[in-house]
Design an enzyme around this catalytic site. Structure first.
Site, PDB file in Angstrom:
ATOM      1  N   ASP A  18      33.556  44.608  36.769  1.00  0.00           N
ATOM      2  CA  ASP A  18      34.781  43.824  36.597  1.00  0.00           C
ATOM      3  C   ASP A  18      34.394  42.367  36.812  1.00  0.00           C
ATOM      4  O   ASP A  18      34.796  41.742  37.791  1.00  0.00           O
ATOM      5  CB  ASP A  18      35.862  44.257  37.578  1.00  0.00           C
ATOM      6  CG  ASP A  18      37.188  43.529  37.356  1.00  0.00           C
ATOM      7  OD1 ASP A  18      37.281  42.723  36.394  1.00  0.00           O
ATOM      8  OD2 ASP A  18      38.133  43.747  38.136  1.00  0.00           O
ATOM      9  N   ALA A  19      33.618  41.844  35.884  1.00  0.00           N
ATOM     10  CA  ALA A  19      33.013  40.524  36.046  1.00  0.00           C
ATOM     11  C   ALA A  19      33.942  39.380  35.677  1.00  0.00           C
ATOM     12  O   ALA A  19      33.475  38.277  35.371  1.00  0.00           O
ATOM     13  CB  ALA A  19      31.730  40.445  35.224  1.00  0.00           C
TER      14      ALA A  19
END
Length: 241
Positions: free
Chosen positions: A167-168
């Site tokens: 979940d960058a």
């Protein structure tokens, strides 16, 4: 995801976990998972059980990743009555979407790009027990009742296998006061995958958080040229799952 109103209701479980410490709401995601900071140096994440990534899974990933890179230290986690929580020790830094950095977007977005590259370089693929590959994501979506379009079932060939954040989005990078990447948070989906799975989401979220024109700046700061095919594929997969 958003910075919540100061009067966000505090669940009883969070009050008990705070043990008398003063609480400040700092984050609220689209699934209703709220994060509070305490005045004694902790963060408390609380909400309904997330079918995609539990807090127990996040705690396991944080413990593993913390051997190689800076991530929050887990203090405790648990679940009860359809809700779950995770308590971590605070890291002195500000999210890349803190108002201080929203006012300095080019510094922030370059730091996020560099920080993502540092994360990918630091985490050893051969030792990683977690999977975030396309087949695992499609299978996970199916378990949640999501039908992934047929066109997304065949991914481009892997460019470089790394341990991805999962979940960058830019809020999940913390920066120090000089604007350098300091740490990463919210690693509940961390696992091995093509690096473009992270780059696609990080660069897309740069546009969401800072406005037009920052996508390629983030990719440049990561240290590669944009791969439009992989960017498009992994963004579509993100949106579909």
């Amino acid at each position: 995801m958003s910075i919540p109103a100061i009067d966000l209701p505090v669940p009883d479980r969070v009050l008990r976990l705070a043990s008398g410490a003063a609480l400040t709401p700092v984050w609220l995601n689209t699934l209703g998972m709220a994060t509070f900071s305490t005045d004694d140096g902790r963060y408390i994440k609380h909400g309904t059980i997330d079918p995609e990534s539990s807090r127990a899974e996040e705690a396991e990933r944080l413990a593993w990743a913390g051997r190689y890179t800076r991530v929050p230290e887990v203090i405790e986690y648990g679940e009860e009555d359809g809700h779950e929580w995770l308590v971590t020790r605070a890291i002195p830094g500000r999210s890349a979407v803190h108002p201080h950095w929203i006012a300095r977007p080019e510094i922030a977005v370059r730091a996020v790009g560099r920080g993502l590259r540092l994360l990918h370089d630091a985490l050893p693929v051969a030792d990683c027990p977690f999977d975030w590959s396309v087949p695992s994501r499609i299978a996970g979506a199916a378990d949640r009742g999501i039908e992934v379009p047929e066109a997304l079932r065949s991914a481009p060939p892997i460019d470089l296998l790394v341990v991805c954040h999962g979940d960058a989005c830019v809020p999940n990078t913390l920066l120090d006061d000089e604007g350098s990447p300091l740490a990463h948070v919210d690693l509940g989906a961390l696992g091995t995958a093509d690096r473009w799975a992270d780059i696609a989401v990080a660069s897309m979220s740069a546009e969401w958080n800072y406005g037009p024109g920052f996508e390629d700046i983030l990719i440049e700061a990561y240290g590669i040229e944009p791969d439009r095919e992989r960017l498009a594929y992994y963004r579509d997969l993100w949106n579909a799952t």
